[in-house]
Design an enzyme around this catalytic site. Structure first.
Site, PDB file in Angstrom:
ATOM      1  CB  THR A 236      -0.895  -0.004   1.261  1.00  0.00           C
ATOM      2  OG1 THR A 236      -1.546   1.256   1.378  1.00  0.00           O
ATOM      3  CG2 THR A 236      -0.093  -0.228   2.538  1.00  0.00           C
ATOM      4  CG  ASP A 237      -1.138   5.004  -0.952  1.00  0.00           C
ATOM      5  OD1 ASP A 237      -1.698   4.361  -0.041  1.00  0.00           O
ATOM      6  OD2 ASP A 237      -1.716   5.897  -1.597  1.00  0.00           O
ATOM      7  CD  GLU A 238      -3.411   3.553   4.501  1.00  0.00           C
ATOM      8  OE1 GLU A 238      -3.177   3.421   5.709  1.00  0.00           O
ATOM      9  OE2 GLU A 238      -4.546   3.540   4.011  1.00  0.00           O
TER      10      GLU A 238
ATOM     11  CE1 TYR B 126      -3.414  -2.579   5.674  1.00  0.00           C
ATOM     12  CE2 TYR B 126      -3.265  -0.239   5.147  1.00  0.00           C
ATOM     13  CZ  TYR B 126      -3.331  -1.559   4.736  1.00  0.00           C
ATOM     14  OH  TYR B 126      -3.331  -1.859   3.391  1.00  0.00           O
TER      15      TYR B 126
ATOM     16  CE  LYS C 265       0.051  -4.534   2.931  1.00  0.00           C
ATOM     17  NZ  LYS C 265      -0.354  -5.860   2.371  1.00  0.00           N
TER      18      LYS C 265
ATOM     19  N   PRO D  80     -21.142   9.303   7.995  1.00  0.00           N
ATOM     20  CG  PRO D  80     -20.159   7.374   8.900  1.00  0.00           C
ATOM     21  CD  PRO D  80     -21.205   7.834   7.929  1.00  0.00           C
TER      22      PRO D  80
HETATM   23  P1  NAD Z   1      -9.672  -7.242   2.039  1.00  0.00           P
HETATM   24  O1  NAD Z   1      -9.686  -6.960   3.500  1.00  0.00           O
HETATM   25  O2  NAD Z   1     -10.869  -6.964   1.217  1.00  0.00           O
HETATM   26  O3  NAD Z   1      -9.301  -8.775   1.790  1.00  0.00           O
HETATM   27  C1  NAD Z   1      -8.296  -9.445   2.504  1.00  0.00           C
HETATM   28  C2  NAD Z   1      -8.459 -10.930   2.268  1.00  0.00           C
HETATM   29  O4  NAD Z   1      -7.428 -11.606   3.001  1.00  0.00           O
HETATM   30  C3  NAD Z   1      -9.804 -11.491   2.775  1.00  0.00           C
HETATM   31  O5  NAD Z   1     -10.370 -12.347   1.811  1.00  0.00           O
HETATM   32  C4  NAD Z   1      -9.416 -12.268   4.032  1.00  0.00           C
HETATM   33  O6  NAD Z   1     -10.259 -13.370   4.298  1.00  0.00           O
HETATM   34  C5  NAD Z   1      -7.992 -12.712   3.699  1.00  0.00           C
HETATM   35  N1  NAD Z   1      -7.191 -12.968   4.895  1.00  0.00           N
HETATM   36  C6  NAD Z   1      -7.075 -12.154   5.982  1.00  0.00           C
HETATM   37  N2  NAD Z   1      -6.280 -12.733   6.906  1.00  0.00           N
HETATM   38  C7  NAD Z   1      -5.859 -13.916   6.372  1.00  0.00           C
HETATM   39  C8  NAD Z   1      -5.010 -14.946   6.831  1.00  0.00           C
HETATM   40  N3  NAD Z   1      -4.429 -14.883   8.048  1.00  0.00           N
HETATM   41  N4  NAD Z   1      -4.788 -16.023   6.028  1.00  0.00           N
HETATM   42  C9  NAD Z   1      -5.371 -16.097   4.799  1.00  0.00           C
HETATM   43  N5  NAD Z   1      -6.211 -15.160   4.329  1.00  0.00           N
HETATM   44  C10 NAD Z   1      -6.450 -14.067   5.101  1.00  0.00           C
HETATM   45  O7  NAD Z   1      -8.399  -6.468   1.475  1.00  0.00           O
HETATM   46  P2  NAD Z   1      -8.213  -5.673   0.110  1.00  0.00           P
HETATM   47  O8  NAD Z   1      -8.715  -4.305   0.282  1.00  0.00           O
HETATM   48  O9  NAD Z   1      -8.685  -6.508  -1.003  1.00  0.00           O
HETATM   49  O10 NAD Z   1      -6.617  -5.587   0.074  1.00  0.00           O
HETATM   50  C11 NAD Z   1      -5.845  -6.663  -0.471  1.00  0.00           C
HETATM   51  C12 NAD Z   1      -4.378  -6.320  -0.345  1.00  0.00           C
HETATM   52  O11 NAD Z   1      -4.105  -5.127  -1.066  1.00  0.00           O
HETATM   53  C13 NAD Z   1      -3.912  -6.074   1.082  1.00  0.00           C
HETATM   54  O12 NAD Z   1      -2.629  -6.622   1.222  1.00  0.00           O
HETATM   55  C14 NAD Z   1      -3.871  -4.566   1.207  1.00  0.00           C
HETATM   56  O13 NAD Z   1      -2.917  -4.165   2.139  1.00  0.00           O
HETATM   57  C15 NAD Z   1      -3.491  -4.165  -0.198  1.00  0.00           C
HETATM   58  N6  NAD Z   1      -3.977  -2.847  -0.645  1.00  0.00           N
HETATM   59  C16 NAD Z   1      -5.300  -2.504  -0.515  1.00  0.00           C
HETATM   60  C17 NAD Z   1      -5.746  -1.269  -1.004  1.00  0.00           C
HETATM   61  C18 NAD Z   1      -7.195  -0.855  -0.907  1.00  0.00           C
HETATM   62  O14 NAD Z   1      -7.522   0.279  -1.256  1.00  0.00           O
HETATM   63  N7  NAD Z   1      -8.111  -1.708  -0.490  1.00  0.00           N
HETATM   64  C19 NAD Z   1      -4.832  -0.395  -1.606  1.00  0.00           C
HETATM   65  C20 NAD Z   1      -3.490  -0.775  -1.700  1.00  0.00           C
HETATM   66  C21 NAD Z   1      -3.075  -2.018  -1.237  1.00  0.00           C
HETATM   67  O1  DAU Z   2      -4.177   4.019   0.463  1.00  0.00           O
HETATM   68  C1  DAU Z   2      -4.409   2.648   0.367  1.00  0.00           C
HETATM   69  C2  DAU Z   2      -5.250   2.193   1.532  1.00  0.00           C
HETATM   70  O2  DAU Z   2      -6.564   2.688   1.310  1.00  0.00           O
HETATM   71  C3  DAU Z   2      -5.262   0.679   1.704  1.00  0.00           C
HETATM   72  O3  DAU Z   2      -3.972   0.236   1.994  1.00  0.00           O
HETATM   73  C4  DAU Z   2      -6.230   0.267   2.809  1.00  0.00           C
HETATM   74  O4  DAU Z   2      -6.297  -1.136   2.899  1.00  0.00           O
HETATM   75  C5  DAU Z   2      -7.600   0.816   2.470  1.00  0.00           C
HETATM   76  O5  DAU Z   2      -8.525   0.498   3.494  1.00  0.00           O
HETATM   77  C6  DAU Z   2      -7.538   2.342   2.273  1.00  0.00           C
HETATM   78  O6  DAU Z   2      -7.252   3.010   3.525  1.00  0.00           O
HETATM   79  P1  DAU Z   2      -8.014   4.377   3.960  1.00  0.00           P
HETATM   80  O7  DAU Z   2      -7.933   4.494   5.423  1.00  0.00           O
HETATM   81  O8  DAU Z   2      -7.562   5.516   3.129  1.00  0.00           O
HETATM   82  O9  DAU Z   2      -9.525   3.971   3.473  1.00  0.00           O
HETATM   83  P2  DAU Z   2     -10.960   4.172   4.163  1.00  0.00           P
HETATM   84  O10 DAU Z   2     -11.973   3.820   3.129  1.00  0.00           O
HETATM   85  O11 DAU Z   2     -11.044   3.529   5.489  1.00  0.00           O
HETATM   86  O12 DAU Z   2     -11.023   5.762   4.383  1.00  0.00           O
HETATM   87  C7  DAU Z   2     -10.865   6.657   3.291  1.00  0.00           C
HETATM   88  C8  DAU Z   2     -10.900   8.065   3.857  1.00  0.00           C
HETATM   89  O13 DAU Z   2     -12.237   8.342   4.324  1.00  0.00           O
HETATM   90  C9  DAU Z   2     -10.004   8.278   5.055  1.00  0.00           C
HETATM   91  O14 DAU Z   2      -9.483   9.591   5.013  1.00  0.00           O
HETATM   92  C10 DAU Z   2     -10.936   8.136   6.265  1.00  0.00           C
HETATM   93  C11 DAU Z   2     -12.254   8.654   5.723  1.00  0.00           C
HETATM   94  N1  DAU Z   2     -13.467   8.022   6.280  1.00  0.00           N
HETATM   95  C12 DAU Z   2     -13.558   6.674   6.275  1.00  0.00           C
HETATM   96  C13 DAU Z   2     -14.678   6.042   6.763  1.00  0.00           C
HETATM   97  C14 DAU Z   2     -14.759   4.528   6.791  1.00  0.00           C
HETATM   98  C15 DAU Z   2     -14.524   8.822   6.730  1.00  0.00           C
HETATM   99  O15 DAU Z   2     -14.467  10.059   6.708  1.00  0.00           O
HETATM  100  N2  DAU Z   2     -15.643   8.187   7.198  1.00  0.00           N
HETATM  101  C16 DAU Z   2     -15.769   6.833   7.254  1.00  0.00           C
HETATM  102  O16 DAU Z   2     -16.807   6.311   7.723  1.00  0.00           O
END
Ligand code: NAD
Ligand code: DAU
Length: 350
Positions: free
Chosen positions: A132-134, A158, A162, A213
């Site tokens: 992730t970019d985080e 988190y 990562k 929210p």
């Molecule tokens: P998600 O939470 O939707 O899915 C995660 C999956 O991993 C789920 O299916 C869960 O059951 C599985 N999992 C969790 N713990 C496990 C374990 N111990 N063993 C086996 N499986 C397990 O996540 P996502 O949003 O699809 O993200 C996928 C990947 O991409 C992550 O590594 C995340 O850090 C990265 N990522 C996500 C985003 C985003 O915006 N969602 C952006 C950049 C990178």
């Molecule tokens: O940047 C990549 C990341 O993006 C991934 O690595 C993470 O897995 C993914 O969950 C996401 O993280 P964020 O924290 O940016 O995503 P989230 O959707 O939780 O929140 C997006 C923005 O919105 C953040 O600034 C918090 C805000 N937010 C979120 C929720 C859930 C709100 O204001 N209200 C809310 O209820």
């Protein structure tokens, strides 16, 4: 089959799109989806492809080293694309250790297992870690972007977990020569996104006329990318990147949270035949997230220049597709919010 690839976390949001892309695009690859089916794992995401000949599902936990080595013996994987993780920042604030277990220990288990199974013969092998970019922390200067060598500065449990996993992946490259690649992507959105994250949560609440929210003043900025464009980038990087490389992936598409919520309200009002401005009335400012990162913004030019990747949809198109998908597949969100999706598949794979 030409190649056997392990995809971890394939029942989750991004993983399910990566699994579908690989299963459909590479009929000569066997794709094995390993997932623990936590609350975030949902096999309904893959119903359309789960009977394909080149797809297998294995329920298991990456924290379990014994399970992983049996799995590697069973399939003799050529490659790993590792997405399994705990992914929600708010949950990491309430339960950091769960993130250490899955994201750090789980990743190291997987690295160890691959290293042992491949026994120093890394010809044709590849371990791709999806990150992730985080890990880069937050940006304050509006002119600044995250590049591949931006210093790591994780600020939530988190992102710290990562960042730690990324360091282990690089350490296995330099210490053991494990053939690794890493990508760091910005915020994804699209179908099958779990409704605890901003965009699907807002879609769900708008539809149900519940409060929306917004944390703090809604001034935090995220760089949104359509999930299929992330999956396409993963395909290109898996097949095209030199070993040891890192690529940033992002949409060059920054939105302040409040502006994005306004846009979602307006799009949904139109689709639902509501009065313009009606859903904006639902916006409720709530207590800010602890340590809330101000701005993320990715410079993806390395990926564009080296591998020719570019997003395939504009944000307007992607958001339209996403809102339409949720409205057409409302039973998906109902199964998730009622917990029904878990009962069915947990029983099937218990
Ligand atoms: P998600 O939470 O939707 O899915 C995660 C999956 O991993 C789920 O299916 C869960 O059951 C599985 N999992 C969790 N713990 C496990 C374990 N111990 N063993 C086996 N499986 C397990 O996540 P996502 O949003 O699809 O993200 C996928 C990947 O991409 C992550 O590594 C995340 O850090 C990265 N990522 C996500 C985003 C985003 O915006 N969602 C952006 C950049 C990178
Ligand atoms: O940047 C990549 C990341 O993006 C991934 O690595 C993470 O897995 C993914 O969950 C996401 O993280 P964020 O924290 O940016 O995503 P989230 O959707 O939780 O929140 C997006 C923005 O919105 C953040 O600034 C918090 C805000 N937010 C979120 C929720 C859930 C709100 O204001 N209200 C809310 O209820």
């Amino acid at each position: 089959m030409n190649k056997t690839i392990l995809i971890t976390g394939g029942a989750g949001f991004i993983g399910s799109h990566v699994v579908r892309l690989f299963v459909e695009k590479y009929p000569d690859y066997l794709i094995v989806n390993l997932d623990k089916l936590t609350y975030a794992g949902n096999l309904e995401n893959l119903r359309d492809i789960d009977q394909k000949e080149n797809y297998r599902f294995e329920k298991g936990d990456i924290e379990d080293a014994g399970f992983l080595s049996t799995l590697f013996e069973k399939y003799a994987f050529d490659g790993v694309i590792h997405l399994a993780a705990e992914s929600h920042v708010d949950r990491s604030i309430t339960d950091p250790l769960a993130f250490v277990r899955t994201n750090v220990l789980g990743t190291v288990n997987l690295l160890n297992t691959a290293r042992t199974a491949w026994a120093g013969n890394f010809e044709g092998k590849r371990f791709y870690h999806v990150s992730t970019d985080e890990v880069y922390g937050e940006l304050h200067d509006p002119e600044e972007f995250f590049v591949e060598d931006t210093a790591y500065d994780p600020r939530s449990p988190y992102s710290a977990s990562k960042a730690s996993s990324d360091h282990f992946v690089r350490a296995y490259y330099s210490t053991y020569g494990l053939p690794v690649v890493i990508s760091n992507c910005s915020n994804n959105y699209g179908p099958n996104h779990f409704p605890e994250k901003l965009i699907p949560l807002m879609i769900n609440n708008i539809k149900n006329k519940k409060p929306l929210p917004v944390y703090g003043k809604g001034e935090n900025v995220r760089d949104w990318l359509y999930v299929l464009d992330h999956a396409r980038a993963i395909d290109m990087i898996y097949h095209g990147a030199a070993l040891g490389e890192t690529y940033n992936i992002g949409g060059n598409n920054e939105w302040k949270n409040l502006d994005l919520v306004h846009l979602l309200c307006d799009v949904m009002d139109k689709k639902l035949g509501r009065e313009p401005g009606e859903s904006r009335e639902l916006i409720t400012f709530v207590k800010d997230r602890a340590g809330h990162d101000l701005r993320y913004a990715i410079d993806a030019s390395k990926l564009m220049n080296d591998l020719g990747w570019a997003p395939s949809v504009t944000f307007e198109e992607g958001l339209e597709k996403t809102v339409e998908w949720y409205l057409q597949n409302w039973n998906w969100i109902e199964h998730v919010t009622s917990g029904e999706y878990q009962k069915y598949y947990q029983e099937m794979y218990s």
